[in-house]
Motif scaffolding. Structure first.
Motif, short mmCIF file in Angstrom:
data_model
loop_
_atom_site.label_atom_id
_atom_site.label_comp_id
_atom_site.label_asym_id
_atom_site.label_seq_id
_atom_site.Cartn_x
_atom_site.Cartn_y
_atom_site.Cartn_z
N MET A 17 0.82 -1.21 0.00
CA MET A 17 0.00 0.00 0.00
C MET A 17 0.85 1.26 0.00
N SER A 18 2.02 1.20 0.63
CA SER A 18 2.93 2.36 0.59
C SER A 18 3.47 2.57 -0.82
N TYR A 19 3.74 1.47 -1.53
CA TYR A 19 4.16 1.58 -2.94
C TYR A 19 3.05 2.18 -3.79
N ASP A 20 1.82 1.80 -3.54
CA ASP A 20 0.67 2.36 -4.26
C ASP A 20 0.57 3.86 -4.03
N ARG A 21 0.77 4.31 -2.79
CA ARG A 21 0.73 5.75 -2.49
C ARG A 21 1.89 6.47 -3.15
N TYR A 22 3.05 5.83 -3.22
CA TYR A 22 4.20 6.42 -3.90
C TYR A 22 3.89 6.67 -5.38
N VAL A 23 3.31 5.69 -6.05
CA VAL A 23 2.99 5.84 -7.47
C VAL A 23 1.93 6.92 -7.65
N THR A 68 -2.09 -1.34 -12.77
CA THR A 68 -3.17 -2.01 -13.51
C THR A 68 -3.83 -3.06 -12.62
N LYS A 69 -5.03 -3.49 -13.05
CA LYS A 69 -5.75 -4.51 -12.29
C LYS A 69 -4.94 -5.80 -12.19
N LYS A 70 -4.28 -6.16 -13.30
CA LYS A 70 -3.48 -7.38 -13.31
C LYS A 70 -2.31 -7.28 -12.33
N LYS A 71 -1.67 -6.11 -12.28
CA LYS A 71 -0.54 -5.92 -11.37
C LYS A 71 -1.01 -5.95 -9.91
N CYS A 72 -2.16 -5.35 -9.64
CA CYS A 72 -2.69 -5.35 -8.27
C CYS A 72 -2.99 -6.77 -7.79
N PHE A 73 -3.65 -7.56 -8.65
CA PHE A 73 -3.93 -8.95 -8.30
C PHE A 73 -2.64 -9.74 -8.10
N GLY A 74 -1.65 -9.46 -8.94
CA GLY A 74 -0.36 -10.14 -8.83
C GLY A 74 0.34 -9.83 -7.53
N LEU A 75 0.29 -8.56 -7.10
CA LEU A 75 0.93 -8.15 -5.84
C LEU A 75 0.24 -8.80 -4.64
N ILE A 76 -1.10 -8.84 -4.68
CA ILE A 76 -1.84 -9.48 -3.59
C ILE A 76 -1.53 -10.97 -3.52
N LEU A 77 -1.52 -11.61 -4.67
CA LEU A 77 -1.23 -13.05 -4.73
C LEU A 77 0.18 -13.34 -4.23
N LEU A 78 1.13 -12.47 -4.59
CA LEU A 78 2.51 -12.64 -4.14
C LEU A 78 2.60 -12.52 -2.62
N CYS A 79 1.90 -11.55 -2.05
CA CYS A 79 1.89 -11.37 -0.58
C CYS A 79 1.39 -12.63 0.12
N TYR A 80 0.25 -13.14 -0.35
CA TYR A 80 -0.33 -14.34 0.27
C TYR A 80 0.58 -15.55 0.10
N SER A 81 1.11 -15.74 -1.10
CA SER A 81 1.94 -16.92 -1.38
C SER A 81 3.18 -16.94 -0.51
N LEU A 82 3.91 -15.82 -0.48
CA LEU A 82 5.16 -15.75 0.29
C LEU A 82 4.90 -15.96 1.77
#
Length: 325
Positions: A129-135, A148-162
């Motif tokens: 979310m801090s990166y989102d505010r930076y952009v 983009t929507k695809k990038k947002c979903f990818g970031l969320i999925l990465l957070c959960y997976s890791l």
């Protein structure tokens, strides 16, 4: 020859060894006068947590004006907070009036797994979310192209997976250790430090593995948030319009408060020298970041975010003006 005081309910026997099957908690307080107050406190906080986080998720889902990356991440944070609080609070409420504050070996492993996974997910979501505010502040013209929507979903999925993979390593490491007794956890939920103290073998390797993973996650989160806000503040200070500065600060203030409240208590519990005993101050800090913080996040965003506040006012007005059939 070692002697163990055991019961069938707490320890079962293997050839040449015994193994704990049930853990018991020391709880928050031994004072009977505090039990009712603690029960009411935890119950009210949990109810507000459920209503607040479900409310944020429902608002983001229902109103198209909130279909932006910022609110997508906020609804994801609310979902994590909802489950994060539910891992700890219901069992704590149940144990407050129980004669034996106990949890099964398997139940303790599950609680540790989901608690660790969701706590780590919260930290990575806050850094995302801090990166989102930076952009949004430093590259406003390219915001929709970058987030983009695809990038947002990818970031969320990465957070959960890791985080769920990291928690799997934590849990396997802790519960691969032998627990021969005693079985009293000096806490009100299953956490790594008090569990490691109960192992009847050296927890050195497990401490090293979990420590490296926690430090790696903490360093990444600290660097991501620090760099994002360093660039954000530089960009804000370069603005010539005072109105633009005020608007930029207001979009970041809610996130800054959430980050500060969460990490201050986490650092107090985990990143300072311990005497080897969990004092009441440690337990109160744990209450704050496991129970109170998930309640505060939706309240902070609702009260400090003008867009969310306006939509909430609209919803309340509509419900009040709706005539009964």
């Amino acid at each position: 020859m070692h002697q163990f005081v055991i019961t069938r309910r707490t320890i079962y026997e293997f050839p040449n060894r015994t193994h704990v099957s049930v853990f018991e908690f020391s709880g928050l307080s031994d004072e009977k006068e505090c039990v009712l107050f603690l029960f009411i406190f935890f119950l009210l906080v949990y109810m507000v947590t459920i209503v607040g986080n479900l409310g944020i998720i429902a608002l983001v889902f229902a109103f198209s004006s909130l279909h932006t990356p910022m609110y997508f991440f906020l609804s994801s944070l609310s979902l994590v907070d909802l489950f994060y609080s539910s891992v700890i609070t219901p069992n704590t409420l149940n144990n407050l009036f129980s004669f034996r504050k106990s949890i099964s070996f398997f139940g303790c492993a599950l609680q540790l797994y989901f608690f660790s996974a969701l706590a780590s997910t919260e930290t990575l979501l806050l850094s995302t979310m801090s990166y989102d505010r930076y952009v949004a502040i430093c590259h406003p013209l390219h915001y929709t192209l970058i987030m983009t929507k695809k990038k947002c979903f990818g970031l969320i999925l990465l957070c959960y997976s890791l985080c769920f993979m990291q928690s799997f390593v934590h849990t396997c490491c802790v519960f691969s250790l032998p627990f021969c007794g005693p079985n009293l956890i000096d806490h009100f939920y299953c956490d790594i430090p008090p569990l490691l103290k109960l192992s009847c073998s050296s927890p050195f390797h497990c401490t090293m593995v979990t420590g490296i993973l926690v430090v790696a996650c903490g360093i990444y989160t600290f660097i991501a948030i620090s760099l994002s806000y360093a660039f954000i503040f530089l960009s804000i200070f370069r603005m010539t319009s005072s109105n633009g500065r005020r608007k930029a600060f207001s979009t970041c203030s809610s996130h800054i408060i959430c980050v500060s409240t969460f990490f201050t208590t986490v650092f107090f519990v985990y990143l300072r020298p311990h005497s080897g005993v969990f004092r009441i101050q440690d337990k109160m800090a744990s209450v704050f970041y496991t129970t109170v913080t998930p309640m505060l996040n939706p309240l902070i965003y609702s009260l400090r975010n003008q867009e969310v506040k306006q939509i909430l006012i609209q919803v309340i007005r509509r419900s009040l003006n709706r005539t009964p059939p």
